[in-house]
Design an enzyme around this catalytic site. Structure first.
Site, PDB file in Angstrom:
ATOM      1  CB  CYS A  23      -0.970  -0.046   1.161  1.00 59.23           C
ATOM      2  SG  CYS A  23      -1.979  -1.532   1.078  1.00 59.23           S
ATOM      3  CG  HIS A  39      -1.394   4.608   5.820  1.00 60.10           C
ATOM      4  ND1 HIS A  39      -1.346   4.443   4.461  1.00 60.10           N
ATOM      5  CD2 HIS A  39      -1.568   3.368   6.340  1.00 60.10           C
ATOM      6  CE1 HIS A  39      -1.481   3.157   4.166  1.00 60.10           C
ATOM      7  NE2 HIS A  39      -1.639   2.486   5.287  1.00 60.10           N
ATOM      8  CD  GLU A  51      -1.314   8.015   9.797  1.00 60.40           C
ATOM      9  OE1 GLU A  51      -2.205   7.185   9.576  1.00 60.40           O
ATOM     10  OE2 GLU A  51      -0.940   8.853   8.946  1.00 60.40           O
ATOM     11  CE  LYS A  85      -5.184   4.598   2.610  1.00 60.01           C
ATOM     12  NZ  LYS A  85      -4.198   5.602   3.021  1.00 60.01           N
ATOM     13  CG  HIS A 130      -6.213   1.029   1.885  1.00 54.78           C
ATOM     14  ND1 HIS A 130      -5.351   1.511   0.925  1.00 54.78           N
ATOM     15  CD2 HIS A 130      -5.433   0.570   2.886  1.00 54.78           C
ATOM     16  CE1 HIS A 130      -4.101   1.329   1.331  1.00 54.78           C
ATOM     17  NE2 HIS A 130      -4.127   0.762   2.516  1.00 54.78           N
ATOM     18  CG  PHE A 141      -0.923  -5.050   5.417  1.00 58.80           C
ATOM     19  CD1 PHE A 141      -1.490  -4.023   6.138  1.00 58.80           C
ATOM     20  CD2 PHE A 141      -1.595  -6.268   5.346  1.00 58.80           C
ATOM     21  CE1 PHE A 141      -2.707  -4.189   6.770  1.00 58.80           C
ATOM     22  CE2 PHE A 141      -2.820  -6.444   5.970  1.00 58.80           C
ATOM     23  CZ  PHE A 141      -3.381  -5.409   6.679  1.00 58.80           C
TER      24      PHE A 141
END
Lengths: 401, 412
Positions: free
Chosen positions: A160, A293, A304, A325, A330, A389
């Site tokens: 990602c 993110h 985060e 998102k 996503h 990830f």
């Protein structure tokens, strides 16, 4: 070292088929989530995703759109090249234009739909359609073919954070002066395979994506593509191109911690943001906007926030930090490219898209996530985070020129 | 101030042996790593041979824990990385610099396991599958695993540019250290033979013997060549910034001095144009290193026995070298090693570094009928003892890039 600027943008998202439509929808807080139509979800507990419903261009004159990764990439590339005034521009050396593209899983949906139509064993062979779209590299070579681009050509596969990796790659070779212009982007759709992967990891939200909300339940998978034309300042000036923003610098890091979970204290995220600030020669106090993110998974958003507090110290709660998102899902390999486009638009237009679906404060995510309402704000420097990830982190800073 | 980049460790998992010693010994003895395929049922297909890795016991390298869900490719890369770190004297918990990273090239990665997972979803239903069934099935999960297993804190990046993937990855790692961004990177390539990769290349008729009348043999630049033989493995290097390598007293194999790439994949290009593009990549690489053509002594060619690509490469080498083509030796090891597609550049670089290190150029086996269109100063059927200071590694993808690396043997 040459300075690197952004001279063209292209977007395909679940809320719009181009930059203008997508941007308007993002500022209005439109939710692109809907019932999945591309495959049967009756065997799943989750039935929703942010699929792309419309493309403004068709790269297969004979056929109709299949909403493949390449088609989304093609549409946003065409828009970005047009936006930067490069389509039909004569005074160009095609060898001085390159391509770098990020993707998570390439054209997996082509393979999937063939398999659904003709259940078979692998040893029975593949159709030529699958054979020719199987290597991820075919995305960027098709693009080169279709637009007559003859410079360096690369695909980056970094889950990602693929889109940001593609930008960093392009930034380096532009800075070095190996090329004048790079077409950079990310593209992904919603393969059933990836949907199942996230579903079985219990990473999917049942209804909607709620980044930084106390009751967030996970991510919503999305489709889309984002493309940026990166160019040396010199080249942009020479051809009198419109400049959205400058790419100031970036930071890459890994957690080196776990295949799916982020480092709990956000060690890798902290390093990526710190390196991005250092390489941009900026202080944390200079940043006006952060594109988070913000996947809406319990672990990511908590991590985060912690990382933001470490890097931004006393300013951590003041800097607006939203996650698109919440609206477009996503989009995996495309996500950070799309969010980089968003950062450039934020700087150019003086407005910040919100984090929608925000209802309940989470003491563990106590940042200003621009809840539910877009905001007008002059932004000089924007930071785009992507923490994939596997602990694969890439942060980029864009600035006003 | 530009930094200099040196190679301080090599790790090899290959059909020609495990570890760079075994790989090298077999290579210079002219042994073949190609044999009948055992990991796939190819009884219905014409091509029967491949270069498969055999005898690998990952637990010997990685310990017993956590290996169950790993793919073959992930094990190759992790084992090769372990060997490279050991070779560089960086094995052990506290030896690795704090922010080491990894940049690896792979054309197909774990894609065959991704599609296996797709089959399982459609065959058994998603509810029958466990989270661990997709633990290691992403295109880039081999690199993710290595980054987690070796606790790397620097960048981890998977480069996928077809047959030039690992060359482009090594070139990128070289640039990241040269520009001062990184000080130590693990870099190389990994590929695994799967039914997917076999079929993808077979159906494009790229494999040797894919047409009945033709022999299944890997014989680069030979008139009888008719395609490549697939192989698998992982080839990994430890790349370090020169000063920090010297500071820790590391053994130095060679310096990477240049990297260049050009796109030669367009369908619009004629063979002549592709030759020009490939020759340009070679020239760019030399220019990047600031080296004169006169100093180049060896080219570790892509030469993979494919009809068209070998022709383009041979003509490009001659166009690039001009007068020098009589003197510069050209080595291809793919008659012994097969075509390890995305990892080939790293494989050739392994051979190149070891050739410089051991002052020996491996033989060019299987070569019988010279092709007048591929006239090169090829190594003979016997190995050659020769001190080489500057050598180039070529990678060509007919539908993508031509990318090259330049190496220099140094003694510090």
């Amino acid at each position: 070292m040459r300075r690197v600027v952004v001279t063209g943008l292209g977007l395909v998202t679940s809320v719009g088929a181009n930059v203008r439509e997508s941007w308007d929808a993002l500022l209005r807080g439109k939710d692109g989530t809907g019932e999945i139509t591309s495959f049967d979800t009756s065997m799943y507990k989750v039935h929703r995703a942010c699929e792309v419903k419309k493309l403004n261009s068709n790269c297969h004159p004979a056929g109709k759109n299949r909403y493949t990764v390449y088609e989304c990439l093609y549409a946003s590339t065409k828009e970005a090249l047009g936006d930067s005034g490069l389509i039909g521009y004569k005074d160009l050396d095609p060898e001085r234009i390159g391509i770098s593209v990020g993707t998570l899983a390439g054209e997996l949906t082509i393979f999937e739909s063939e398999l659904r139509d003709h259940p078979q064993r692998k040893s029975d062979g593949f159709s030529m359609d699958v054979v020719l779209s199987y290597p991820p590299m075919t995305l960027s070579t098709q693009l080169a073919e279709q637009f007559g681009i003859e410079g360096p050509n690369i695909i980056l596969i970094n889950a990602c954070s693929s889109g940001n990796h593609a930008l960093c790659w392009a930034f380096d070779i532009l800075q070095e002066g190996k090329v004048d212009i790079m077409v950079v982007g990310g593209s992904d759709v919603v393969p059933q395979t990836e949907f199942t992967h996230f579903h079985n990891l219990k990473a999917l939200a049942p209804e909607r994506c709620q980044p930084f909300d106390k009751n967030r339940q996970g991510l919503v998978v999305g489709a889309g593509a984002g493309v940026l034309i990166l160019e040396t300042l010199e080249s942009a000036k020479r051809r009198g191109a419109n400049i959205y923003a400058e790419m100031k610098g970036y930071g890459l890091s890994s957690d080196g911690y776990h295949m799916t979970a982020p480092h709990p204290q956000g060690e890798g995220a902290i390093r990526a943001m710190t390196l991005a600030l250092d390489s941009s020669e900026l202080s944390y106090r200079d940043i006006d906007y952060i594109s988070a993110h913000g996947t809406g998974t319990p672990l990511n958003d908590k991590m985060e926030t912690l990382a933001l507090k470490t890097v931004f110290q006393d300013k951590a709660q003041d800097i607006p930090c939203s996650s698109v998102k919440s609206m477009i899902g996503h989009t995996m390999g495309a996500a950070s490219a799309i969010e980089s486009v968003v950062c450039c638009l934020v700087i150019k237009k003086g407005a910040i898209p919100p984090t929608i679906n925000y209802e309940t404060k989470d003491p563990e995510c106590d940042i200003d996530c621009v809840p539910n309402q877009a905001r007008e704000l002059e932004v000089d420097f924007a930071l785009n985070n992507s923490f994939a990830f596997g602990g694969n982190n890439a942060s980029i800073i864009f600035g006003r020129v | 101030m530009k930094k200099r980049v040196v190679i301080t460790g090599i790790g090899v998992i290959s059909p020609l042996g495990l570890g760079h010693q075994e790989f090298w010994n077999n290579l210079i003895q002219g042994k073949s790593g190609l044999s009948p395929i055992t990991s796939l049922d190819v009884s219905n297909y014409p091509c029967k041979k491949a270069g498969e890795v055999s005898g690998l016991r990952p637990a010997d390298y990685l310990g017993d824990k956590g290996l169950k869900y790993l793919t073959k490719g992930t094990k190759f890369l992790a084992c090769a990385t372990k060997l490279a770190l050991e070779d560089a004297g960086l094995n052990g918990n506290n030896n690795l610099p704090q922010h080491a990273g990894i940049v690896v090239g792979s054309a197909l990665g774990n894609y065959s396991q991704t599609t296996d997972y797709t089959y399982d979803i459609l065959r058994y239903g998603p509810e029958k599958l466990l989270p661990m069934d997709s633990y290691d099935v992403a295109l880039n999960s081999s690199i993710n695993f290595a980054s987690v297993f070796f606790k790397l804190k620097g960048p981890s990046r998977t480069v996928s540019s077809g047959f030039t993937s690992s060359t482009d990855a090594l070139g990128n790692a070289f640039n990241l250290i040269k520009s001062g961004r990184e000080t130590l990177l693990i870099s190389g390539g990994v590929e695994q033979i799967s039914l997917d990769s076999y079929l993808i290349f077979l159906m494009q008729r790229l494999l040797a013997g894919s047409q009945d009348s033709e022999p299944e043999i890997s014989t680069p630049f030979d008139r009888k060549r008719n395609g490549f033989i697939l192989s698998e493995g992982s080839y990994v290097f430890i790349l370090e910034e020169l000063e920090s390598a010297r500071l820790r007293g590391a053994k130095i194999y060679a310096e990477i001095t240049g990297y260049g790439t050009s796109y030669m994949g367009s369908r619009r290009y004629s063979i002549e144009e592709r030759v020009k593009k490939a020759a340009k990549a070679m020239a760019l690489t030399l220019e990047d290193a600031g080296l004169e053509k006169e100093s180049l002594e060896l080219i570790c060619a892509n030469g993979n026995s494919s009809k068209l690509v070998d022709l383009v490469e041979a003509r490009a080498i001659n166009a690039f070298l001009g007068e020098r083509s009589k003197e510069v030796m050209v080595s291809s090891i793919k008659s012994q090693s097969g075509e390890c597609y995305g990892a080939s550049g790293a494989m050739q670089m392994t051979s190149c570094v070891l050739a410089m290190h051991n002052s020996t150029i491996p033989p060019h086996t299987n070569y019988q009928k010279p092709d007048p269109e591929c006239e090169l100063n090829l190594v003979s059927q016997e190995k050659i003892e020769k001190n080489v200071k500057n050598a180039m590694v070529n990678s060509l993808d007919y539908t993508g890039n031509c990318s090259c690396l330049l190496l220099e043997k140094k003694s510090w």
